[in-house]
Design an enzyme around this catalytic site. Structure first.
Site, PDB file in Angstrom:
ATOM      1  N   ASP A 129       1.019  -1.258   0.005  1.00  0.00           N
ATOM      2  CA  ASP A 129      -0.075   0.078   0.023  1.00  0.00           C
ATOM      3  C   ASP A 129       0.929   1.315   0.083  1.00  0.00           C
ATOM      4  O   ASP A 129       1.917   0.981   0.146  1.00  0.00           O
ATOM      5  CB  ASP A 129      -0.995  -0.151   1.255  1.00  0.00           C
ATOM      6  CG  ASP A 129      -1.590   1.130   1.666  1.00  0.00           C
ATOM      7  OD1 ASP A 129      -2.424   1.509   0.676  1.00  0.00           O
ATOM      8  OD2 ASP A 129      -1.432   1.750   2.665  1.00  0.00           O
ATOM      9  N   ASP A 150      -0.073   5.237   1.164  1.00  0.00           N
ATOM     10  CA  ASP A 150      -0.180   6.033   2.245  1.00  0.00           C
ATOM     11  C   ASP A 150      -0.141   5.336   3.549  1.00  0.00           C
ATOM     12  O   ASP A 150      -1.076   4.236   3.885  1.00  0.00           O
ATOM     13  CB  ASP A 150      -1.467   6.647   2.182  1.00  0.00           C
ATOM     14  CG  ASP A 150      -1.678   7.518   0.904  1.00  0.00           C
ATOM     15  OD1 ASP A 150      -0.580   7.744   0.493  1.00  0.00           O
ATOM     16  OD2 ASP A 150      -2.631   7.988   0.473  1.00  0.00           O
ATOM     17  N   GLY A 200      -6.962   4.235   4.177  1.00  0.00           N
ATOM     18  CA  GLY A 200      -7.354   3.082   2.790  1.00  0.00           C
ATOM     19  C   GLY A 200      -8.510   3.423   1.984  1.00  0.00           C
ATOM     20  O   GLY A 200      -8.914   2.956   1.262  1.00  0.00           O
ATOM     21  N   SER A 212      -5.281   5.951  -3.982  1.00  0.00           N
ATOM     22  CA  SER A 212      -5.206   7.194  -4.277  1.00  0.00           C
ATOM     23  C   SER A 212      -5.370   7.459  -5.549  1.00  0.00           C
ATOM     24  O   SER A 212      -4.471   6.832  -6.165  1.00  0.00           O
ATOM     25  CB  SER A 212      -3.993   7.897  -3.400  1.00  0.00           C
ATOM     26  OG  SER A 212      -3.923   9.268  -3.896  1.00  0.00           O
ATOM     27  N   ASN A 265      -4.229  10.212  -6.511  1.00  0.00           N
ATOM     28  CA  ASN A 265      -2.974  11.202  -6.708  1.00  0.00           C
ATOM     29  C   ASN A 265      -1.627  10.195  -6.410  1.00  0.00           C
ATOM     30  O   ASN A 265      -0.397  10.718  -6.226  1.00  0.00           O
ATOM     31  CB  ASN A 265      -2.998  12.170  -5.469  1.00  0.00           C
ATOM     32  CG  ASN A 265      -3.940  13.238  -5.631  1.00  0.00           C
ATOM     33  OD1 ASN A 265      -4.145  13.711  -6.823  1.00  0.00           O
ATOM     34  ND2 ASN A 265      -4.966  13.081  -4.640  1.00  0.00           N
TER      35      ASN A 265
HETATM   36  P1  B16 Z   1      -7.024  10.416  -3.228  1.00  0.00           P
HETATM   37  P2  B16 Z   1      -3.825   4.282   0.035  1.00  0.00           P
HETATM   38  C1  B16 Z   1      -5.498   6.015   0.506  1.00  0.00           C
HETATM   39  O1  B16 Z   1      -4.451   5.595  -0.143  1.00  0.00           O
HETATM   40  C2  B16 Z   1      -5.451   6.896   1.596  1.00  0.00           C
HETATM   41  O2  B16 Z   1      -5.102   6.164   2.729  1.00  0.00           O
HETATM   42  C3  B16 Z   1      -6.895   7.458   2.306  1.00  0.00           C
HETATM   43  O3  B16 Z   1      -6.714   8.120   3.282  1.00  0.00           O
HETATM   44  C4  B16 Z   1      -7.295   8.490   0.798  1.00  0.00           C
HETATM   45  O4  B16 Z   1      -8.633   8.873   1.096  1.00  0.00           O
HETATM   46  C5  B16 Z   1      -7.432   7.375  -0.166  1.00  0.00           C
HETATM   47  O5  B16 Z   1      -6.116   7.037  -0.597  1.00  0.00           O
HETATM   48  C6  B16 Z   1      -7.891   8.335  -1.567  1.00  0.00           C
HETATM   49  O6  B16 Z   1      -6.778   9.323  -2.086  1.00  0.00           O
HETATM   50  O7  B16 Z   1      -8.173  11.298  -2.538  1.00  0.00           O
HETATM   51  O8  B16 Z   1      -5.816  11.142  -2.976  1.00  0.00           O
HETATM   52  O9  B16 Z   1      -7.647   9.712  -4.393  1.00  0.00           O
HETATM   53  O10 B16 Z   1      -3.554   4.175   1.741  1.00  0.00           O
HETATM   54  O11 B16 Z   1      -4.679   3.143  -0.572  1.00  0.00           O
HETATM   55  O12 B16 Z   1      -2.411   4.463  -0.417  1.00  0.00           O
HETATM   56 MG    MG Z   2      -2.723   3.020   3.633  1.00  0.00          MG
END
Ligand code: B16
Ligand code: MG
Length: 229
Positions: free
Chosen positions: A13, A15, A50, A126, A128
């Site tokens: 993963d 974040d 996540g 994400s 991003n």
């Molecule tokens: P975005 P991961 C997740 O990333 C984050 O943990 C979560 O807090 C966030 O809301 C989600 O990505 C969406 O992110 O708004 O940038 O599309 O933990 O799956 O790497």
């Molecule tokens: Mg995460």
């Protein structure tokens, strides 16, 4: 400790595992919530790990209503605007990410796993993720990446990690997933993969969120690498 057997790839993963963008997400949500007078506390922030952007805002509003009696409702359009505003704040903060923002132990364990001949990949909810990976300068090491723009169902659905395995042409049981979020561990378990949870035991409460292995943080995981791989 048991050794990992028949593993061909490790899917990380992003974040909360490779870097702590969770703090940046929390700050961006908090700024938007404060502007809107939406109550938002740390416990709610922890529930967003996540989880997709849309689901995150739904959770924020549900918690604000249940815990603090926040009654305001938003139209679909207003809801989308709140998500866009939060994403703008989050994107503004991404320029602060450099290779130094890799979590302790994360770079070391990725190098080690790669040197042992396993593939390494990233599965991040994400949208991003690409910008974060680029700023961390880890893209050259990765065999595959699936981000939030490429999936229909977000974690805890298994789609994301299964898509990563599909991109590498590997059977799901030959992949191990490293996740800091309960929703992510659930996703790996549902996808027929081995799961490694990063974080305190209390985070992984429900039966389907229990990881096969758990470490307190990435340094802890890194310190056990010789025993595991
Ligand atoms: P975005 P991961 C997740 O990333 C984050 O943990 C979560 O807090 C966030 O809301 C989600 O990505 C969406 O992110 O708004 O940038 O599309 O933990 O799956 O790497
Ligand atoms: Mg995460």
């Amino acid at each position: 400790m048991k050794k990992l057997k028949n593993i061909k790839a490790v899917i990380f993963d992003l974040d909360g595992v490779i870097t702590e963008t969770s703090d940046l997400h929390t700050r961006a949500w908090k700024k938007m919530a404060d502007e809107e007078n939406i109550p938002f506390d740390e416990k709610t922030a922890d529930k967003l790990r996540g989880v997709s952007r849309r689901r995150s805002l739904e959770i924020i509003l549900e918690e604000a209503k249940n815990k603090y009696g926040f009654e305001k409702t938003y139209t679909k359009e207003e809801f989308n605007k709140l998500m866009t505003r939060k994403n703008g704040y989050y994107r503004d903060s991404l320029s602060t990410i450099t290779p130094d923002n890799t979590l302790d132990g994360a770079k070391e364990i990725m190098d080690f796993i790669k040197s042992r001949g396993y593939k390494i990949a990233i599965g991040s909810s994400s949208k991003n993720a690409e910008a974060v990976i680029k700023n961390l300068k880890i893209e050259d090491q990765l065999d595959a990446v699936v981000n939030g723009t490429e999936i229909t169902h977000s974690k805890p659905h298994p789609e994301i990690f299964q898509s990563v395995a599909d991109k590498m042409g590997l059977a799901y049981e030959h992949c191990v997933v490293v996740e800091d979020a309960a929703a992510g561990v659930e996703s790996a378990n549902a996808g027929g993969m081995v799961s490694i949870g990063i974080g305190p035991q209390e985070r992984f409460k429900q039966e389907n969120e229990k990881p096969d292995f758990r470490f307190n943080d990435m340094s802890d995981f890194n310190s056990k690498k010789e025993e595991l791989f």
